[in-house]
Design a protein around this motif. Sequence first.
Motif, mmCIF file in Angstrom:
data_model
loop_
_atom_site.group_PDB
_atom_site.id
_atom_site.type_symbol
_atom_site.label_atom_id
_atom_site.label_comp_id
_atom_site.label_asym_id
_atom_site.label_seq_id
_atom_site.Cartn_x
_atom_site.Cartn_y
_atom_site.Cartn_z
ATOM 1 N N GLY A 101 0.823 -1.203 0.000
ATOM 2 C CA GLY A 101 0.000 0.000 0.000
ATOM 3 C C GLY A 101 0.853 1.247 0.000
ATOM 4 O O GLY A 101 2.018 1.222 0.423
ATOM 5 N N VAL A 102 0.289 2.345 -0.487
ATOM 6 C CA VAL A 102 0.994 3.632 -0.529
ATOM 7 C C VAL A 102 0.080 4.693 0.070
ATOM 8 O O VAL A 102 -1.107 4.775 -0.285
ATOM 9 C CB VAL A 102 1.374 4.020 -1.973
ATOM 10 C CG1 VAL A 102 1.907 5.450 -2.019
ATOM 11 C CG2 VAL A 102 2.407 3.052 -2.533
ATOM 12 N N LEU A 103 0.648 5.501 0.972
ATOM 13 C CA LEU A 103 -0.104 6.587 1.595
ATOM 14 C C LEU A 103 0.644 7.894 1.391
ATOM 15 O O LEU A 103 1.844 7.991 1.673
ATOM 16 C CB LEU A 103 -0.285 6.328 3.091
ATOM 17 C CG LEU A 103 -0.937 7.446 3.898
ATOM 18 C CD1 LEU A 103 -2.368 7.698 3.423
ATOM 19 C CD2 LEU A 103 -0.912 7.120 5.381
ATOM 20 N N VAL A 104 -0.055 8.905 0.908
ATOM 21 C CA VAL A 104 0.503 10.243 0.732
ATOM 22 C C VAL A 104 -0.209 11.180 1.698
ATOM 23 O O VAL A 104 -1.445 11.287 1.672
ATOM 24 C CB VAL A 104 0.331 10.739 -0.715
ATOM 25 C CG1 VAL A 104 0.858 12.164 -0.852
ATOM 26 C CG2 VAL A 104 1.049 9.804 -1.688
ATOM 27 N N ILE A 105 0.559 11.845 2.561
ATOM 28 C CA ILE A 105 0.003 12.800 3.514
ATOM 29 C C ILE A 105 0.419 14.198 3.061
ATOM 30 O O ILE A 105 1.607 14.532 3.072
ATOM 31 C CB ILE A 105 0.502 12.511 4.941
ATOM 32 C CG1 ILE A 105 0.121 11.081 5.353
ATOM 33 C CG2 ILE A 105 -0.075 13.519 5.927
ATOM 34 C CD1 ILE A 105 0.689 10.656 6.694
ATOM 35 N N ALA A 106 -0.558 14.992 2.637
ATOM 36 C CA ALA A 106 -0.269 16.302 2.033
ATOM 37 C C ALA A 106 -0.713 17.423 2.954
ATOM 38 O O ALA A 106 -1.847 17.416 3.462
ATOM 39 C CB ALA A 106 -0.975 16.419 0.687
ATOM 40 N N LEU A 107 0.186 18.367 3.172
ATOM 41 C CA LEU A 107 -0.156 19.568 3.945
ATOM 42 C C LEU A 107 -0.720 20.606 2.989
ATOM 43 O O LEU A 107 -0.031 21.038 2.058
ATOM 44 C CB LEU A 107 1.088 20.097 4.655
ATOM 45 C CG LEU A 107 0.902 21.400 5.444
ATOM 46 C CD1 LEU A 107 -0.087 21.204 6.590
ATOM 47 C CD2 LEU A 107 2.245 21.907 5.963
ATOM 48 N N TRP A 128 -4.128 11.538 2.109
ATOM 49 C CA TRP A 128 -4.724 12.178 3.264
ATOM 50 C C TRP A 128 -4.297 13.644 3.247
ATOM 51 O O TRP A 128 -3.170 13.974 2.853
ATOM 52 C CB TRP A 128 -4.260 11.537 4.566
ATOM 53 C CG TRP A 128 -4.752 10.122 4.751
ATOM 54 C CD1 TRP A 128 -5.624 9.441 3.958
ATOM 55 C CD2 TRP A 128 -4.382 9.230 5.807
ATOM 56 N NE1 TRP A 128 -5.826 8.182 4.438
ATOM 57 C CE2 TRP A 128 -5.091 8.022 5.581
ATOM 58 C CE3 TRP A 128 -3.553 9.317 6.915
ATOM 59 C CZ2 TRP A 128 -4.965 6.916 6.421
ATOM 60 C CZ3 TRP A 128 -3.418 8.225 7.757
ATOM 61 C CH2 TRP A 128 -4.126 7.041 7.514
ATOM 62 N N ALA A 129 -5.199 14.527 3.685
ATOM 63 C CA ALA A 129 -4.915 15.958 3.636
ATOM 64 C C ALA A 129 -4.968 16.561 5.032
ATOM 65 O O ALA A 129 -5.857 16.244 5.830
ATOM 66 C CB ALA A 129 -5.921 16.664 2.731
ATOM 67 N N VAL A 130 -4.013 17.430 5.324
ATOM 68 C CA VAL A 130 -4.009 18.205 6.561
ATOM 69 C C VAL A 130 -4.386 19.626 6.178
ATOM 70 O O VAL A 130 -3.617 20.347 5.526
ATOM 71 C CB VAL A 130 -2.636 18.162 7.249
ATOM 72 C CG1 VAL A 130 -2.637 19.055 8.487
ATOM 73 C CG2 VAL A 130 -2.257 16.728 7.617
ATOM 74 N N ARG A 134 -6.673 20.134 10.776
ATOM 75 C CA ARG A 134 -7.290 18.816 10.941
ATOM 76 C C ARG A 134 -6.815 17.871 9.851
ATOM 77 O O ARG A 134 -6.475 18.299 8.741
ATOM 78 C CB ARG A 134 -8.821 18.935 10.888
ATOM 79 C CG ARG A 134 -9.405 19.815 11.991
ATOM 80 C CD ARG A 134 -10.916 19.881 11.863
ATOM 81 N NE ARG A 134 -11.520 18.553 11.966
ATOM 82 C CZ ARG A 134 -12.827 18.313 11.809
ATOM 83 N NH1 ARG A 134 -13.650 19.327 11.522
ATOM 84 N NH2 ARG A 134 -13.305 17.101 11.946
ATOM 85 N N LEU A 135 -6.818 16.598 10.178
ATOM 86 C CA LEU A 135 -6.464 15.571 9.205
ATOM 87 C C LEU A 135 -7.730 15.023 8.571
ATOM 88 O O LEU A 135 -8.649 14.596 9.264
ATOM 89 C CB LEU A 135 -5.691 14.422 9.879
ATOM 90 C CG LEU A 135 -5.413 13.209 8.978
ATOM 91 C CD1 LEU A 135 -4.397 13.555 7.892
ATOM 92 C CD2 LEU A 135 -4.934 12.017 9.803
ATOM 93 N N ARG A 136 -7.753 15.038 7.264
ATOM 94 C CA ARG A 136 -8.864 14.435 6.519
ATOM 95 C C ARG A 136 -8.341 13.140 5.912
ATOM 96 O O ARG A 136 -7.617 13.138 4.920
ATOM 97 C CB ARG A 136 -9.365 15.398 5.451
ATOM 98 C CG ARG A 136 -9.920 16.713 6.010
ATOM 99 C CD ARG A 136 -10.242 17.679 4.890
ATOM 100 N NE ARG A 136 -11.243 17.130 3.968
ATOM 101 C CZ ARG A 136 -11.528 17.656 2.780
ATOM 102 N NH1 ARG A 136 -10.859 18.727 2.356
ATOM 103 N NH2 ARG A 136 -12.450 17.117 2.029
ATOM 104 N N ALA A 137 -8.702 12.029 6.558
ATOM 105 C CA ALA A 137 -8.197 10.714 6.162
ATOM 106 C C ALA A 137 -9.334 9.911 5.550
ATOM 107 O O ALA A 137 -10.241 9.463 6.252
ATOM 108 C CB ALA A 137 -7.603 9.984 7.359
ATOM 109 N N ALA A 138 -9.295 9.731 4.250
ATOM 110 C CA ALA A 138 -10.290 8.930 3.536
ATOM 111 C C ALA A 138 -9.573 7.790 2.845
ATOM 112 O O ALA A 138 -8.725 8.019 1.986
ATOM 113 C CB ALA A 138 -11.033 9.789 2.514
#
Length: 313
Positions: A101-107, A128-130, A134-138
């Motif tokens: 799996g790959v997860l990208v966390i973007a500010l 996922w977006a910060v 707040r963190l928006r994790a979908a």
Amino acid sequence: MVARETSMIAAMASYSADDLALAALLKIVPTGFRLIDTADTRFTGVRGHFTRLALRHVGARPSLVGFCAPEQDPVAAATAAAGWAAQNLVPTAIQRRVVPGVLVIALHPPAGVQPGWVRGLSVRTAVWAVQGGRLRAAGRPPGSPSPRLVRAAVSALERGVPPPSIGQIDVAERSLMYGRGSRRSFTLGGGAGIGALVAVFLLLRFVPALLSPRGPGPAQRQASRCAAPSCVNLGQGDNGRTLTIPAGTDIMVTLTQPTSQSCIADSDPAVLQLEQCTTTGSESPTTVGLFRAAASGTATLTGDQFTVTVVVR
């Protein structure tokens, strides 16, 4: 226009994407991830899309996690990371099935980038977006860290807690490598530790022998090593026989003898080399001797009431 939008986003955030990455990694690394060094050539073509990268490659659900700054494109980053994961996070001889799996966390991702799954990629990938503190994790890709850990990092930054240093991440990583991570553990005192080691030794020493079925006897074990045409089996019925064999052939002699004898004897060890000898029993001992025809010549194998002449050519 783009530069103006980026500066406005940066003004909204009191911390940078690298601050977010360090704060999150301090919580993520103890769950099995390792920080990717900026000089790691394995990630050429991927590293430039991210501020920081972390990888968990052990287990059936390997995962790649990356952090993007506001000026970076999370979708392009996700595409590059998914391509790398599809090529490198593959089954091995030890781990025969993997689901990467790959997860990208973007500010503060650019407008138009919505949190959630990135479709059309060969590896399950999510962004996922910060935003707004707040963190928006979908969507949660296989092996990715819990959103709870990232939310805790965002919350700490929003409260003004300084981000950790890279040294603290390194300590967390080393603790993971040596088994002293943030997970709960227990220790044994001196006496209890020695007792536990003794118990483990006894279990390993005796339990397998008690649970496993009784194996074959020495003669049966030897016979499994002696198969024609490279090996000749001899017994009481071959008494008085003359045997002609080529050099390199094995000879196994199995005798039930009326008296115990150390082993079957040969008259010329230079011709017949003894490789192994086993004697079992007491009243009617069984002797098994394994010989190798080493050189040309003639030798005699003898035991109680047993004689065979061996000619090696």
